[in-house]
Write a protein that holds these residues in place. Sequence first.
Motif, PDB file in Angstrom:
ATOM      1  N   VAL A 102       0.855  -1.175   0.000  1.00  0.00           N
ATOM      2  CA  VAL A 102       0.000   0.000   0.000  1.00  0.00           C
ATOM      3  C   VAL A 102       0.898   1.234   0.000  1.00  0.00           C
ATOM      4  O   VAL A 102       1.968   1.232   0.614  1.00  0.00           O
ATOM      5  N   TYR A 103       0.465   2.244  -0.714  1.00  0.00           N
ATOM      6  CA  TYR A 103       1.240   3.475  -0.853  1.00  0.00           C
ATOM      7  C   TYR A 103       0.435   4.658  -0.346  1.00  0.00           C
ATOM      8  O   TYR A 103      -0.798   4.645  -0.356  1.00  0.00           O
ATOM      9  N   LEU A 104       1.154   5.680   0.069  1.00  0.00           N
ATOM     10  CA  LEU A 104       0.519   6.938   0.420  1.00  0.00           C
ATOM     11  C   LEU A 104       1.329   8.057  -0.219  1.00  0.00           C
ATOM     12  O   LEU A 104       2.439   8.347   0.218  1.00  0.00           O
ATOM     13  N   GLN A 105       0.770   8.629  -1.261  1.00  0.00           N
ATOM     14  CA  GLN A 105       1.392   9.773  -1.910  1.00  0.00           C
ATOM     15  C   GLN A 105       0.936  11.023  -1.177  1.00  0.00           C
ATOM     16  O   GLN A 105      -0.273  11.282  -1.100  1.00  0.00           O
ATOM     17  N   MET A 106       1.881  11.775  -0.652  1.00  0.00           N
ATOM     18  CA  MET A 106       1.556  12.955   0.144  1.00  0.00           C
ATOM     19  C   MET A 106       2.124  14.193  -0.547  1.00  0.00           C
ATOM     20  O   MET A 106       3.345  14.336  -0.667  1.00  0.00           O
ATOM     21  N   ASN A 107       1.246  15.050  -0.997  1.00  0.00           N
ATOM     22  CA  ASN A 107       1.639  16.273  -1.678  1.00  0.00           C
ATOM     23  C   ASN A 107       1.271  17.492  -0.835  1.00  0.00           C
ATOM     24  O   ASN A 107       0.468  17.393   0.097  1.00  0.00           O
ATOM     25  N   SER A 108       1.838  18.611  -1.182  1.00  0.00           N
ATOM     26  CA  SER A 108       1.546  19.879  -0.498  1.00  0.00           C
ATOM     27  C   SER A 108       1.622  19.728   1.021  1.00  0.00           C
ATOM     28  O   SER A 108       0.725  20.136   1.757  1.00  0.00           O
ATOM     29  N   LEU A 109       2.701  19.135   1.454  1.00  0.00           N
ATOM     30  CA  LEU A 109       2.856  18.859   2.881  1.00  0.00           C
ATOM     31  C   LEU A 109       2.989  20.149   3.687  1.00  0.00           C
ATOM     32  O   LEU A 109       3.570  21.141   3.216  1.00  0.00           O
ATOM     33  N   THR A 110       2.457  20.112   4.881  1.00  0.00           N
ATOM     34  CA  THR A 110       2.539  21.237   5.812  1.00  0.00           C
ATOM     35  C   THR A 110       3.161  20.745   7.119  1.00  0.00           C
ATOM     36  O   THR A 110       3.188  19.530   7.383  1.00  0.00           O
ATOM     37  N   PRO A 111       3.637  21.662   7.950  1.00  0.00           N
ATOM     38  CA  PRO A 111       4.196  21.231   9.239  1.00  0.00           C
ATOM     39  C   PRO A 111       3.194  20.444  10.086  1.00  0.00           C
ATOM     40  O   PRO A 111       3.609  19.615  10.904  1.00  0.00           O
ATOM     41  N   GLU A 112       1.914  20.668   9.864  1.00  0.00           N
ATOM     42  CA  GLU A 112       0.888  19.927  10.610  1.00  0.00           C
ATOM     43  C   GLU A 112       0.836  18.453  10.222  1.00  0.00           C
ATOM     44  O   GLU A 112       0.205  17.647  10.908  1.00  0.00           O
ATOM     45  N   ASP A 113       1.477  18.107   9.150  1.00  0.00           N
ATOM     46  CA  ASP A 113       1.529  16.701   8.734  1.00  0.00           C
ATOM     47  C   ASP A 113       2.671  15.950   9.412  1.00  0.00           C
ATOM     48  O   ASP A 113       2.807  14.737   9.235  1.00  0.00           O
ATOM     49  N   THR A 114       3.479  16.643  10.168  1.00  0.00           N
ATOM     50  CA  THR A 114       4.580  16.004  10.881  1.00  0.00           C
ATOM     51  C   THR A 114       4.055  14.992  11.885  1.00  0.00           C
ATOM     52  O   THR A 114       3.224  15.322  12.740  1.00  0.00           O
TER      53      THR A 114
END
Length: 114
Positions: free
Chosen positions: A77-89
Motif C-alpha cells: 500500500v502506498y501513500l502519496q503525500m503532496n503539499s505537505l505542511t508542518p501539521e503533517d509532521t
Amino acid sequence: VQLQASGGGLVQAGGYLRLSCAASGSIFSLNYMGWYRQAPGKQRESVASIISGDMSSYADSVKGRFTISRDGAKNTVYLQMNSLTPEDTAVYYCNVVSAGYMYWGQGTQVTVSS
C-alpha cells in the motif's frame, strides 16, 4: 503478517513524500489497508484507507493532498503525500486486516519543516 513501512523523511513545506508499506508472511486476503499517523502529544488518527474494490477514504485534513493506492500483486500500500505542511509532521503507521486480524507496521517518521 509482517509490515515494512518506508519512505518517510524530512521535507520542506509544500513538498511531497511517498510512503510504502509491504506486507509479507501468511497473507490470506488484504481486505483493508490503511495509514494512520501520530503526532507528538496527540492521539493516533486515521489518515487514509483503501478496501477491496479500491474504495478509498481520507481524513478531511488530507483530502485533495494525499492519495492512497495499493498493488495487490506486491501486497503493498502506498501513500502519496503532496503539499505537505508542518501539521503533517508525525509518525506514520500502516495497518492491514487479513483474515479478520489487524496488523501494524513499525512506523516511519515524516517531518515537514516550515
